[in-house]
Design a protein around this motif. Structure first.
Motif, PDB file in Angstrom:
ATOM      1  N   GLN A  24     -40.855 -12.058  -2.467  1.00 25.05           N
ATOM      2  CA  GLN A  24     -40.539 -13.156  -1.987  1.00 25.05           C
ATOM      3  C   GLN A  24     -41.356 -14.357  -2.610  1.00 25.05           C
ATOM      4  OE1 GLN A  24     -39.937 -12.668   2.344  1.00 25.05           O
ATOM      5  NE2 GLN A  24     -37.959 -11.684   1.947  1.00 25.05           N
ATOM      6  N   GLU A  25     -42.718 -14.122  -2.287  1.00 21.78           N
ATOM      7  CA  GLU A  25     -43.688 -14.882  -2.973  1.00 21.78           C
ATOM      8  C   GLU A  25     -43.760 -15.239  -4.582  1.00 21.78           C
ATOM      9  OE1 GLU A  25     -46.126 -16.939  -0.888  1.00 21.78           O
ATOM     10  OE2 GLU A  25     -44.607 -16.736   0.411  1.00 21.78           O
ATOM     11  N   LEU A  26     -43.472 -13.760  -5.056  1.00 23.23           N
ATOM     12  CA  LEU A  26     -43.432 -13.962  -6.538  1.00 23.23           C
ATOM     13  C   LEU A  26     -42.453 -14.730  -6.975  1.00 23.23           C
ATOM     14  CD1 LEU A  26     -45.082 -12.736  -9.125  1.00 23.23           C
ATOM     15  CD2 LEU A  26     -43.046 -11.063  -8.722  1.00 23.23           C
ATOM     16  N   VAL A  27     -41.266 -14.666  -6.360  1.00 26.79           N
ATOM     17  CA  VAL A  27     -40.166 -15.432  -6.816  1.00 26.79           C
ATOM     18  C   VAL A  27     -40.184 -16.993  -6.761  1.00 26.79           C
ATOM     19  CG1 VAL A  27     -37.769 -15.718  -6.589  1.00 26.79           C
ATOM     20  CG2 VAL A  27     -38.663 -13.472  -6.671  1.00 26.79           C
ATOM     21  N   LYS A  28     -40.917 -17.246  -5.644  1.00 32.23           N
ATOM     22  CA  LYS A  28     -41.265 -18.586  -5.215  1.00 32.23           C
ATOM     23  C   LYS A  28     -41.994 -19.391  -6.200  1.00 32.23           C
ATOM     24  CE  LYS A  28     -43.153 -19.571  -1.466  1.00 32.23           C
ATOM     25  NZ  LYS A  28     -43.404 -19.447   0.293  1.00 32.23           N
ATOM     26  N   ASN A  29     -43.277 -18.473  -6.578  1.00 37.09           N
ATOM     27  CA  ASN A  29     -44.371 -19.068  -7.194  1.00 37.09           C
ATOM     28  C   ASN A  29     -44.346 -18.881  -8.714  1.00 37.09           C
ATOM     29  OD1 ASN A  29     -45.496 -20.129  -5.186  1.00 37.09           O
ATOM     30  ND2 ASN A  29     -46.188 -18.059  -4.419  1.00 37.09           N
ATOM     31  N   TYR A  30     -43.535 -17.853  -9.377  1.00 42.20           N
ATOM     32  CA  TYR A  30     -43.635 -17.438 -10.569  1.00 42.20           C
ATOM     33  C   TYR A  30     -43.616 -18.713 -11.783  1.00 42.20           C
ATOM     34  CZ  TYR A  30     -38.659 -18.083 -11.992  1.00 42.20           C
ATOM     35  OH  TYR A  30     -37.530 -18.700 -12.323  1.00 42.20           O
ATOM     36  N   ALA A  31     -42.738 -19.627 -11.429  1.00 46.46           N
ATOM     37  CA  ALA A  31     -42.523 -20.669 -12.434  1.00 46.46           C
ATOM     38  C   ALA A  31     -43.835 -21.501 -12.480  1.00 46.46           C
ATOM     39  CB  ALA A  31     -41.457 -21.682 -11.963  1.00 46.46           C
ATOM     40  N   THR A  32     -44.655 -21.575 -11.589  1.00 47.67           N
ATOM     41  CA  THR A  32     -46.048 -22.394 -11.466  1.00 47.67           C
ATOM     42  C   THR A  32     -47.005 -21.665 -12.121  1.00 47.67           C
ATOM     43  OG1 THR A  32     -45.230 -23.329  -9.409  1.00 47.67           O
ATOM     44  CG2 THR A  32     -47.556 -23.491 -10.149  1.00 47.67           C
ATOM     45  N   SER A  33     -47.101 -20.187 -11.888  1.00 48.39           N
ATOM     46  CA  SER A  33     -48.233 -19.277 -12.192  1.00 48.39           C
ATOM     47  C   SER A  33     -48.081 -18.756 -13.603  1.00 48.39           C
ATOM     48  CB  SER A  33     -48.495 -18.291 -11.050  1.00 48.39           C
ATOM     49  OG  SER A  33     -47.604 -17.429 -11.136  1.00 48.39           O
ATOM     50  N   GLY A  34     -46.794 -18.065 -13.545  1.00 46.02           N
ATOM     51  CA  GLY A  34     -46.643 -17.670 -14.999  1.00 46.02           C
ATOM     52  C   GLY A  34     -47.260 -16.139 -15.132  1.00 46.02           C
ATOM     53  N   ASN A  35     -47.660 -15.769 -13.833  1.00 43.42           N
ATOM     54  CA  ASN A  35     -48.677 -14.567 -13.683  1.00 43.42           C
ATOM     55  C   ASN A  35     -47.857 -13.168 -14.077  1.00 43.42           C
ATOM     56  OD1 ASN A  35     -50.687 -16.076 -12.877  1.00 43.42           O
ATOM     57  ND2 ASN A  35     -50.439 -15.760 -10.771  1.00 43.42           N
ATOM     58  N   VAL A  36     -46.346 -13.321 -14.011  1.00 43.47           N
ATOM     59  CA  VAL A  36     -45.821 -12.175 -14.567  1.00 43.47           C
ATOM     60  C   VAL A  36     -45.833 -11.826 -15.891  1.00 43.47           C
ATOM     61  CG1 VAL A  36     -43.434 -10.791 -14.524  1.00 43.47           C
ATOM     62  CG2 VAL A  36     -44.195 -11.989 -12.589  1.00 43.47           C
ATOM     63  N   ALA A  37     -45.677 -13.035 -16.667  1.00 44.71           N
ATOM     64  CA  ALA A  37     -45.790 -12.981 -18.022  1.00 44.71           C
ATOM     65  C   ALA A  37     -47.274 -12.743 -18.441  1.00 44.71           C
ATOM     66  CB  ALA A  37     -45.428 -14.262 -18.753  1.00 44.71           C
ATOM     67  N   SER A  38     -48.113 -13.248 -17.674  1.00 49.35           N
ATOM     68  CA  SER A  38     -49.812 -12.701 -18.300  1.00 49.35           C
ATOM     69  C   SER A  38     -49.695 -11.485 -17.924  1.00 49.35           C
ATOM     70  CB  SER A  38     -50.497 -13.405 -17.319  1.00 49.35           C
ATOM     71  OG  SER A  38     -50.649 -15.155 -17.311  1.00 49.35           O
ATOM     72  N   LEU A  39     -49.128 -10.803 -17.111  1.00 55.45           N
ATOM     73  CA  LEU A  39     -49.653  -9.297 -16.726  1.00 55.45           C
ATOM     74  C   LEU A  39     -48.763  -8.479 -17.956  1.00 55.45           C
ATOM     75  CD1 LEU A  39     -50.254  -6.741 -15.169  1.00 55.45           C
ATOM     76  CD2 LEU A  39     -48.145  -6.912 -13.858  1.00 55.45           C
ATOM     77  N   ILE A  40     -47.759  -8.714 -18.326  1.00 56.55           N
ATOM     78  CA  ILE A  40     -46.971  -8.253 -19.623  1.00 56.55           C
ATOM     79  C   ILE A  40     -47.929  -8.525 -20.635  1.00 56.55           C
ATOM     80  CG2 ILE A  40     -44.907  -8.479 -21.249  1.00 56.55           C
ATOM     81  CD1 ILE A  40     -43.253  -9.245 -18.622  1.00 56.55           C
ATOM     82  N   HIS A  41     -48.426  -9.635 -21.013  1.00 60.16           N
ATOM     83  CA  HIS A  41     -49.475  -9.875 -22.036  1.00 60.16           C
ATOM     84  C   HIS A  41     -50.600  -8.707 -21.879  1.00 60.16           C
ATOM     85  CE1 HIS A  41     -47.932 -13.093 -24.493  1.00 60.16           C
ATOM     86  NE2 HIS A  41     -47.785 -13.761 -23.314  1.00 60.16           N
ATOM     87  N   VAL A  42     -51.032  -8.591 -20.836  1.00 63.95           N
ATOM     88  CA  VAL A  42     -52.209  -7.849 -20.523  1.00 63.95           C
ATOM     89  C   VAL A  42     -51.902  -6.302 -21.009  1.00 63.95           C
ATOM     90  CG1 VAL A  42     -53.634  -6.583 -18.525  1.00 63.95           C
ATOM     91  CG2 VAL A  42     -53.424  -9.251 -18.827  1.00 63.95           C
ATOM     92  N   PHE A  43     -50.732  -5.833 -20.343  1.00 60.55           N
ATOM     93  CA  PHE A  43     -50.139  -4.441 -20.927  1.00 60.55           C
ATOM     94  C   PHE A  43     -50.064  -4.444 -22.254  1.00 60.55           C
ATOM     95  CE2 PHE A  43     -46.714  -2.026 -22.165  1.00 60.55           C
ATOM     96  CZ  PHE A  43     -47.008  -0.699 -21.850  1.00 60.55           C
ATOM     97  N   LEU A  44     -49.346  -5.429 -23.097  1.00 62.71           N
ATOM     98  CA  LEU A  44     -49.324  -5.397 -24.461  1.00 62.71           C
ATOM     99  C   LEU A  44     -50.622  -5.134 -25.418  1.00 62.71           C
ATOM    100  CD1 LEU A  44     -46.404  -8.102 -24.988  1.00 62.71           C
ATOM    101  CD2 LEU A  44     -46.066  -5.325 -25.068  1.00 62.71           C
ATOM    102  N   SER A  45     -51.577  -5.829 -24.566  1.00 63.26           N
ATOM    103  CA  SER A  45     -52.850  -5.795 -25.118  1.00 63.26           C
ATOM    104  C   SER A  45     -53.587  -4.552 -24.952  1.00 63.26           C
ATOM    105  CB  SER A  45     -53.882  -6.793 -24.585  1.00 63.26           C
ATOM    106  OG  SER A  45     -55.297  -6.657 -25.130  1.00 63.26           O
ATOM    107  N   ARG A  46     -53.510  -3.929 -23.477  1.00 64.35           N
ATOM    108  CA  ARG A  46     -53.844  -2.726 -23.494  1.00 64.35           C
ATOM    109  C   ARG A  46     -53.105  -1.438 -24.392  1.00 64.35           C
ATOM    110  NH1 ARG A  46     -56.488  -5.869 -21.253  1.00 64.35           N
ATOM    111  NH2 ARG A  46     -57.481  -5.430 -19.117  1.00 64.35           N
ATOM    112  N   ALA A  47     -51.861  -1.523 -24.464  1.00 62.37           N
ATOM    113  CA  ALA A  47     -51.191  -0.992 -25.314  1.00 62.37           C
ATOM    114  C   ALA A  47     -51.281  -0.549 -26.830  1.00 62.37           C
ATOM    115  CB  ALA A  47     -49.554  -1.243 -25.247  1.00 62.37           C
ATOM    116  N   THR A  48     -51.781  -1.691 -27.511  1.00 68.73           N
ATOM    117  CA  THR A  48     -52.193  -1.714 -28.960  1.00 68.73           C
ATOM    118  C   THR A  48     -53.453  -0.800 -28.938  1.00 68.73           C
ATOM    119  OG1 THR A  48     -53.742  -3.652 -28.750  1.00 68.73           O
ATOM    120  CG2 THR A  48     -51.178  -3.890 -29.231  1.00 68.73           C
ATOM    121  N   GLU A  49     -54.101  -0.458 -27.932  1.00 64.24           N
ATOM    122  CA  GLU A  49     -55.525   0.178 -27.904  1.00 64.24           C
ATOM    123  C   GLU A  49     -55.362   1.621 -27.699  1.00 64.24           C
ATOM    124  OE1 GLU A  49     -58.259  -1.026 -29.067  1.00 64.24           O
ATOM    125  OE2 GLU A  49     -57.489  -3.164 -29.217  1.00 64.24           O
ATOM    126  N   LEU A  50     -54.048   1.965 -27.331  1.00 62.15           N
ATOM    127  CA  LEU A  50     -53.828   3.374 -26.571  1.00 62.15           C
ATOM    128  C   LEU A  50     -53.971   4.561 -27.686  1.00 62.15           C
ATOM    129  CD1 LEU A  50     -50.914   2.948 -24.255  1.00 62.15           C
ATOM    130  CD2 LEU A  50     -53.076   3.324 -23.876  1.00 62.15           C
TER     131      LEU A  50
END
Length: 661
Positions: free
Chosen positions: A62-88
């Motif tokens: 519920q907090e995530l849905v309320k705050n995602y547009a401000t923080s953009g943290n979900v997109a940041s997490l996906i970027h982190v995964f993509l970065s790690r995935a390139t090194e796998l």
């Protein structure tokens, strides 16, 4: 979460997760991610455990849905995964498992977020949440464009599955990547509409991920064929730079080291998820001519690795080669599972090379016996599983060599057939017994007209090759006709009586007439099957002829009935001829005397006395809108077998309260 261990009960108060769902902007290169992704967590492996997890995450969601547009943290997490995935690839080759560990943890969080979002929001809104960057442009990474972030994630998951070697260290990652793709394609489960209009399916069918379709399908099939179990738990302590002694428990997601947890899930979770994902991909986007499904095409054009024939240069569909022998064995070993039966159906119905391979096998009993066992234990199976098992038999029965071969395969001591001890019977005889039993079960329990039709079509296709039928098989075949005939007589009598009853009963007359019509269709089919056996295999079926003589009174009413007169003619000719020969023997002939008369009589009966009929041939054809059946069916299997929790109240595509959806 973080560098320590976490439990479900403590998730909502976890400081790292609270920060993640807050309005605070956390950029992809923030040290926070190294901390939050260095957690140990015994991942749930059953739907009940996942339900507890989702319930505990509700405040955070519920907090995530309320705050995602401000923080953009979900997109940041996906970027982190993509970065790690390139090194796998490199991390696996040099056995540096930090990237594997953190990529797995990141993907697990992403998958949990996607699952919750899809259960509550339309797919378009979910994609917006996943792709929205921070509100403050100064906090975003220079040059970042999140408009294709979800497609990058989907493509990366496909590439992880096809490119990252499967070893003990990466087993959990492969399982999570496969599960994540199942979740990402599940928007249809919670909404109604055209599947081909869903963004994730478009990405998979026509986007960058589609270039891997051939290799991807091959990889999923190989995962299914390998049936690899999770790696054994390492008791040696820390395996990641001393950060977490419980890492191996993460990488084996709690499936090993505990007898209790092992019992909860399948022996090979990766094989199960792989075949479920393959079914999802192969059964969607099949009706829209504007969208080509490369995964379905790859599956339906797979070739045998040992087949010397090469693909023709003009072939437009990409193909791959696979060990059909291993695939065949894996399929028949796991046919007690709905999803395996559905894969077998797809391959037999649509892949000509695989069907040819199966029909060339000399161990056909290995494939047929599990199917017959499923049908025999029909009350323990879903109606869809019964239906698909019968369709497989119908498809196989279209081949004359199959119909002949099954009567040449002897069986002994079929322990699961408990109605009667049969120590020596052919595979063909057992098949007839079980199909007849399925018809009887359907008459009393399911009352499915199409099930009757498919059962009788399979028997009809095989009838011209019935040979040396066991006495009990002959009895059951004639008993089927007797049961139907008695029911027909009762229905006709009830209709006659209805003419003299009150007007209130008139409402029941159309239903009764419909029942009579359906029953007469079934009766005619059974008579056509008996007629076919006598026409083509009279000299090879003494036991059946003996049973027909013993029950000859059953056929007298039908020999003058306008709907049955033609198909009873040959039965009447054979029985009258043999009765005439019997009358010239002893006054009270015994069983042995009758059998001797039959053995001689069937050889001397003039063939021109038997009326010629076209050979019975039925071919299975899918319904006009197969997606209407297969898409809900596939998601029912995912619901039942994936180990995930799917909120029944949110499901639109099938009824989760019913075994078949």
């Amino acid at each position: 979460m973080g560098a320590g261990s976490s439990s479900i009960s403590g998730l909502s108060s976890n400081e790292y997760l609270q920060r993640f769902v807050s309005p605070e902007i956390i950029t992809p290169n923030d040290p926070f991610w190294n901390q939050v992704l260095s957690f140990t967590f015994s991942v749930p492996n059953s739907s009940s455990d996942y339900r507890l997890l989702e319930e505990s995450l509700t405040p955070l969601y519920q907090e995530l849905v309320k705050n995602y547009a401000t923080s953009g943290n979900v997109a940041s997490l996906i970027h982190v995964f993509l970065s790690r995935a390139t090194e796998l690839k490199a991390s696996t080759q040099c056995e540096n498992n930090v990237f594997t560990w953190q990529a797995y943890n990141a993907l697990f969080i992403i998958r949990c977020i996607c699952k919750l979002l899809l259960q509550h929001l339309p797919e378009s809104d979910v994609i917006e949440v996943l792709q929205t960057g921070p509100a403050s442009a100064s906090e975003s990474v220079a040059g970042d464009d999140n408009s294709t972030l979800v497609e990058e994630l989907v493509t990366s998951l496909v590439e992880v599955i096809v490119d990252v070697p499967l070893v003990d260290l990466t087993y959990a990652l492969h399982h999570e990547a496969t599960t994540a793709l199942i979740v990402l394609t599940s928007a249809l489960v919670f909404s109604s509409g055209d599947v081909c209009h869903l963004a994730v399916f478009k990405m998979l069918m026509t986007g960058r991920a589609s270039i891997h379709a051939c290799l991807f399908v091959k990889t999923l099939l190989k995962r299914f064929m390998a049936q690899d179990k999770p790696p054994a738990k390492n008791e040696g302590g820390s395996v990641v730079l001393g950060l977490a002694s419980g890492l191996w428990n993460v990488l084996t997601f709690g499936l090993v080291g505990s007898e209790e947890t092992t019992k909860k899930g399948p022996e090979s979770p990766l094989a199960t998820q792989s075949i479920l994902l393959l079914l999802v991909l192969a059964n969607h986007c099949t009706a829209d001519r504007n969208i080509r499904n490369p995964y379905r095409q790859a599956l339906l054009h797979a070739q045998n690795f040992h087949d010397p024939a090469e693909s023709t240069p003009t072939q437009a569909v990409a193909t791959f080669k696979l060990e059909f022998a291993t695939l065949y064995k894996t399929l028949y070993t796991h046919l007690q599972e709905d999803q395996t039966t559905l894969v077998l159906y797809l391959l037999l119905h649509k892949n000509e090379d695989f069907r040819t391979y199966v029909l060339s096998r000399t161990d056909m009993e290995n494939l047929i016996l599990p199917i017959l066992r499923t049908l025999y234990h029909a009350p323990d199976s879903t109606s869809h599983h019964i239906y698909m098992s019968l369709i497989i038999l119908l498809i196989l029965s279209e081949d004359d060599s199959f119909n002949k071969t099954i009567h040449d395969i002897p069986l002994k001591n079929i322990t699961w057939y408990t109605e009667r001890l049969i120590s020596d019977i052919s595979l063909g005889g057992l098949l007839i017994l079980v199909v007849i039993r399925t018809i009887t079960y359907n008459m009393t329990k399911m009352r499915d007209k199409y099930l009757h039709t498919n059962c009788l079509a399979a028997l009809a296709n095989m009838s011209s090759q019935f040979r040396s039928l066991h006495p009990y098989v002959s009895q059951r075949l004639v008993s089927l006709f007797e049961t139907l005939a008695k029911r027909h007589a009762r229905l006709c009598e009830s209709l006659r009586q209805a003419d003299y009853m009150y007007e209130d009963s008139e409402n029941d007359i159309p239903d009764a007439l419909s029942d009579v019509s359906v029953l007469e269709e079934v009766l005619r089919m059974v008579l056509e099957i008996l007629n076919s056996v006598l026409t083509h295999q009279l000299s090879h079926n003494h036991n059946l002829v003996y049973t027909l003589l013993y029950k000859r009174h059953l056929f007298i009413p039908f020999s003058t009935h306008p709907n049955f007169q033609d198909v009873t003619q040959n039965i009447d000719v054979v029985l009258s001829y043999l009765m005439g020969r019997l009358e010239t023997t002893k006054r009270d002939p015994g069983v042995q005397d009758v059998q001797e008369v039959i053995q001689q009589g069937v050889l001397h009966l003039p063939k021109d006395r038997l009326k010629k009929f076209p050979e019975l041939k039925f071919k299975y054809v899918e319904e006009n809108e197969p997606e209407e059946f297969f898409i809900p069916y596939v998601w029912t299997l995912v619901y039942q077998s994936s180990g995930l929790y799917w909120n029944p109240e949110s499901i639109c595509i099938f009824d989760p309260s019913q075994p078949d959806g």
